[in-house]
Design a protein around this motif. Structure first.
Motif, PDB file in Angstrom:
ATOM      1  N   GLU A 148       5.751  17.488 -17.682  1.00  0.00           N
ATOM      2  CA  GLU A 148       6.638  16.323 -17.651  1.00  0.00           C
ATOM      3  C   GLU A 148       7.175  16.086 -16.240  1.00  0.00           C
ATOM      4  O   GLU A 148       7.271  14.945 -15.781  1.00  0.00           O
ATOM      5  CB  GLU A 148       7.808  16.503 -18.621  1.00  0.00           C
ATOM      6  CG  GLU A 148       8.753  15.306 -18.611  1.00  0.00           C
ATOM      7  CD  GLU A 148       9.843  15.396 -19.645  1.00  0.00           C
ATOM      8  OE1 GLU A 148      10.993  15.098 -19.306  1.00  0.00           O
ATOM      9  OE2 GLU A 148       9.532  15.759 -20.797  1.00  0.00           O
ATOM     10  N   GLN A 149       7.493  17.167 -15.536  1.00  0.00           N
ATOM     11  CA  GLN A 149       7.991  17.040 -14.171  1.00  0.00           C
ATOM     12  C   GLN A 149       6.950  16.357 -13.288  1.00  0.00           C
ATOM     13  O   GLN A 149       7.282  15.526 -12.435  1.00  0.00           O
ATOM     14  CB  GLN A 149       8.355  18.417 -13.605  1.00  0.00           C
ATOM     15  CG  GLN A 149       9.028  18.374 -12.248  1.00  0.00           C
ATOM     16  CD  GLN A 149      10.481  17.956 -12.327  1.00  0.00           C
ATOM     17  OE1 GLN A 149      10.944  17.504 -13.371  1.00  0.00           O
ATOM     18  NE2 GLN A 149      11.196  18.094 -11.231  1.00  0.00           N
ATOM     19  N   VAL A 152       6.970  12.653 -14.017  1.00  0.00           N
ATOM     20  CA  VAL A 152       8.094  11.985 -13.356  1.00  0.00           C
ATOM     21  C   VAL A 152       7.803  11.835 -11.870  1.00  0.00           C
ATOM     22  O   VAL A 152       8.063  10.781 -11.265  1.00  0.00           O
ATOM     23  CB  VAL A 152       9.400  12.780 -13.566  1.00  0.00           C
ATOM     24  CG1 VAL A 152      10.549  12.126 -12.804  1.00  0.00           C
ATOM     25  CG2 VAL A 152       9.740  12.863 -15.043  1.00  0.00           C
ATOM     26  N   LYS A 153       7.243  12.877 -11.267  1.00  0.00           N
ATOM     27  CA  LYS A 153       6.907  12.821  -9.840  1.00  0.00           C
ATOM     28  C   LYS A 153       5.904  11.705  -9.566  1.00  0.00           C
ATOM     29  O   LYS A 153       6.007  11.000  -8.549  1.00  0.00           O
ATOM     30  CB  LYS A 153       6.321  14.174  -9.415  1.00  0.00           C
ATOM     31  CG  LYS A 153       6.028  14.287  -7.934  1.00  0.00           C
ATOM     32  CD  LYS A 153       5.561  15.698  -7.617  1.00  0.00           C
ATOM     33  CE  LYS A 153       5.302  15.895  -6.150  1.00  0.00           C
ATOM     34  NZ  LYS A 153       4.900  17.286  -5.842  1.00  0.00           N
ATOM     35  N   GLN A 215      19.485  21.359  -8.643  1.00  0.00           N
ATOM     36  CA  GLN A 215      19.156  21.202 -10.061  1.00  0.00           C
ATOM     37  C   GLN A 215      20.366  21.467 -10.943  1.00  0.00           C
ATOM     38  O   GLN A 215      20.635  20.740 -11.907  1.00  0.00           O
ATOM     39  CB  GLN A 215      18.022  22.170 -10.422  1.00  0.00           C
ATOM     40  CG  GLN A 215      17.346  21.888 -11.741  1.00  0.00           C
ATOM     41  CD  GLN A 215      16.424  20.686 -11.666  1.00  0.00           C
ATOM     42  OE1 GLN A 215      16.832  19.583 -12.035  1.00  0.00           O
ATOM     43  NE2 GLN A 215      15.226  20.882 -11.182  1.00  0.00           N
ATOM     44  N   ASP A 224      19.798  13.712 -18.016  1.00  0.00           N
ATOM     45  CA  ASP A 224      18.420  13.246 -17.842  1.00  0.00           C
ATOM     46  C   ASP A 224      18.075  12.836 -16.415  1.00  0.00           C
ATOM     47  O   ASP A 224      17.030  12.225 -16.191  1.00  0.00           O
ATOM     48  CB  ASP A 224      18.099  12.070 -18.783  1.00  0.00           C
ATOM     49  CG  ASP A 224      17.747  12.550 -20.179  1.00  0.00           C
ATOM     50  OD1 ASP A 224      17.393  13.728 -20.306  1.00  0.00           O
ATOM     51  OD2 ASP A 224      17.836  11.756 -21.121  1.00  0.00           O
ATOM     52  N   ARG A 226      16.582  13.592 -12.748  1.00  0.00           N
ATOM     53  CA  ARG A 226      15.475  14.471 -12.386  1.00  0.00           C
ATOM     54  C   ARG A 226      15.453  14.720 -10.886  1.00  0.00           C
ATOM     55  O   ARG A 226      15.567  13.785 -10.094  1.00  0.00           O
ATOM     56  CB  ARG A 226      14.130  13.853 -12.800  1.00  0.00           C
ATOM     57  CG  ARG A 226      13.900  13.764 -14.303  1.00  0.00           C
ATOM     58  CD  ARG A 226      13.734  15.148 -14.920  1.00  0.00           C
ATOM     59  NE  ARG A 226      13.210  15.089 -16.255  1.00  0.00           N
ATOM     60  CZ  ARG A 226      13.905  14.855 -17.338  1.00  0.00           C
ATOM     61  NH1 ARG A 226      15.195  14.633 -17.239  1.00  0.00           N
ATOM     62  NH2 ARG A 226      13.342  14.829 -18.528  1.00  0.00           N
ATOM     63  N   ILE A 228      13.039  15.878  -7.918  1.00  0.00           N
ATOM     64  CA  ILE A 228      11.609  15.950  -7.637  1.00  0.00           C
ATOM     65  C   ILE A 228      11.401  16.522  -6.248  1.00  0.00           C
ATOM     66  O   ILE A 228      11.921  15.978  -5.265  1.00  0.00           O
ATOM     67  CB  ILE A 228      10.956  14.543  -7.705  1.00  0.00           C
ATOM     68  CG1 ILE A 228      11.325  13.832  -9.012  1.00  0.00           C
ATOM     69  CG2 ILE A 228       9.455  14.655  -7.531  1.00  0.00           C
ATOM     70  CD1 ILE A 228      10.875  14.534 -10.251  1.00  0.00           C
TER      71      ILE A 228
END
Length: 543
Positions: A148-149, A152-153, A215, A224, A226, A228
């Motif tokens: 998922e990361q 998002v990236k 983080q 929520d 993020r 990156i």
């Protein structure tokens, strides 16, 4: 033990089955019996047998109807019909209901044993497959946060691929409309003396420590959001808020950025500066906000909050914007990210393709002013330098830093910068066959990334050696040459740095921290922590 149930309206058959089935040889146990299909359903529901031996003709509910009901309800065990009738129609129905065997009465001990042995072997195979599927699902669940990361990236940097699923918080409302607005904050770790003194082998760990602190701050302050990790000293924070609550969200940005600057400064003595793009009404335009945020960071012109190093993007129509290239058209962030990934592999054709794709629309146009050419050149060189560290190459051992700076100052056009960059890349790539570190850089990179992502698990060099197809001893030597320390020492340092951050946050007990960083034995964790920091965890808190 495998459980076997027998269903027949003839009590003589029920008693006979209990006697002739070789329970011990089969490692099986009697699950019960019933005299009609309805009672059979009740027995199967409560005892849950693995194997069912059943007659067809029975009162209340016959055997075939009972089997059909079982299959509707998802029963996956083995079913063996034992009937006094050899009617073809019965056999056909039995096949349709996925019955495993059809025996005629009377049946011999040898036959029933053979049929049951076959059924048990198949059940064992099913169990193994289920276990493998379960383990696969567990592994996928472990990797899902990283997957998922990366999604998002991809959205933040503009690398989205058609058909790739979006993270849940970006999927919008059920009717297809985007119910949120999005903004990106660019983060840069300033190249101070402290940062410059970090050795190549420590830089990944250093960046990891900064990312950990950010983080934790972000997770506490903004649901929520993020973080990156991007190229070299750069990261990005993706924020979003309901469209109706955007005004309130704007007011929360300042305290969030202040907290990030303060915590990283207090814990690591490192300075940050940030840039912020404009809010976007759809996730499709998040990468535009990213480009704007980094352009604001580079321009350092609009400082909306005095005393806070957070620069705002110049809005369209502002006279000051005329001298700046358009962030959303040139897209340097996307270029930097692609370039960094290609350089880590030292694949010259891939690097050339990335460079050509970025500069092609800029050549013979006024897409970049002279100062912007130099700015992109400086950023590109920084990315080149730090990406090469991941590949085991020190740029300052190949080129003189002062000479590089002078060369960049003389560049005035995009075409000149492209030629200069490709020339430097060719030199670095020519070193690939001359260095043992370069030969195995991908193996070391994989190991470092694996350690940072799985430090809370049991980590063994032998397992990683199997993954990269290199012997354990040789891989140990490669890792030591590339990082300057042993595999176990590096793992310990990653765990201890994470533990230090968690202790300073004050949110967990010591035994919880020990478990979260991979130590099941708390006294051993305390010993390792004292050896690493010079004091035990409780003293560290007081200090």
């Amino acid at each position: 033990m495998w459980k076997i149930a027998v269903i027949d309206d003839d009590k003589t058959v029920l008693q006979g089955m209990r006697k002739i089935i070789p329970w011990e040889d089969l490692e099986a146990e009697f699950a019960g019996d019933a005299t009609d299909g309805q009672k059979g359903l009740e027995l199967i529901g409560s005892a849950k047998p693995d194997i069912i031996i059943t007659d067809i003709y029975m009162p209340v509910l016959n055997g075939l109807d009972m089997i059909e009901e079982l299959r509707k309800n998802g029963y996956e065990g083995k079913i063996i019909i034992l009937s006094g009738y050899s009617d073809f129609e019965y056999a056909r129905q039995a096949l349709r209901l996925n019955v495993d065997d059809y025996l005629s009465k009377p049946v011999t001990v040898l036959t029933i044993k053979s049929v049951l042995e076959k059924a048990i072997i198949e059940l064992e195979g099913m169990s193994v497959r289920k276990l493998e599927q379960y383990e696969l699902v567990q592994k996928l669940m472990q990797y899902e946060p990283f997957v998922e990361q990366e999604r998002v990236k991809a959205v933040v940097t503009g690398h989205t691929v058609a058909g790739r699923p979006l993270p849940p918080f970006l999927q919008g409302s059920p009717c297809g409309e985007d119910s949120s607005e999005y903004v990106v904050v660019a983060v840069e770790i300033l190249r101070t003396v402290r940062v410059s003194e970090v050795s190549p082998s420590d830089f990944s760990l250093f960046r990891f420590a900064v990312g950990n602190i950010l983080q934790e701050v972000i997770a506490t302050a903004w649901k929520d959001a993020r973080l990156i990790e991007l190229h070299s000293h750069h990261m990005a924070v993706l924020l979003h808020a309901p469209k109706a609550g955007k005004e309130e969200a704007v007011l929360r940005i300042r305290p969030l950025c202040e907290s990030m600057v303060q915590h990283v400064g207090d814990y690591l003595k490192v300075r940050l500066k940030m840039g912020i793009g404009r809010w976007k009404e759809s996730w499709h335009h998040i990468s535009d906000s990213t480009e704007e945020a980094f352009q604001a960071l580079a321009a350092k012109r609009h400082l909306p909050y005095p005393g806070l190093p957070l620069y705002e993007f110049v809005k369209d129509g502002d006279p000051a914007a005329k001298s700046d290239f358009k962030a959303t058209e040139v897209r340097p962030v996307q270029f930097y990210q692609q370039l960094g990934e290609a350089i880590r592999l030292l694949q010259e054709p891939q690097i050339q393709e990335v460079v050509e794709r970025f500069f092609q629309p800029l050549e013979n146009t006024d897409g970049l002013a002279e100062k912007d050419v130099r700015h992109v050149g400086l950023e590109t060189w920084a990315i080149l330098t730090y990406s090469l560290l991941d590949a085991g190459v020190r740029a300052d051992e190949v080129f003189d830093a002062d000479q590089v700076k002078e060369e960049l100052e003389r560049l005035g056009a995009p075409g000149e910068l492209k030629a200069w960059l490709l020339d430097k890349v060719a030199v670095f790539c020519s070193l690939q066959g001359k260095s043992e570190k370069l030969k195995h850089k991908q193996a070391v990179n994989f190991m470092i990334q694996h350690i940072h992502e799985h430090f809370a698990e049991d980590l063994h060099l032998s397992e990683l050696a199997e993954k990269v197809y290199i012997s354990r001893n040789y891989l140990s030597n490669i890792f030591r040459q590339a990082t300057g320390e042993t595999f176990n020492s590096y793992v310990t340092r990653v765990r201890m740095e994470k533990a230090k951050n968690m202790i300073m946050e004050g949110r967990w007990m010591i035994y919880e921290i020990a478990e979260k960083v991979g130590y099941k034995n708390v006294p051993y964790f305390t010993t390792q922590f004292k050896k690493y920091t010079g004091c035990n965890p409780s003293e560290f808190v007081k200090n």
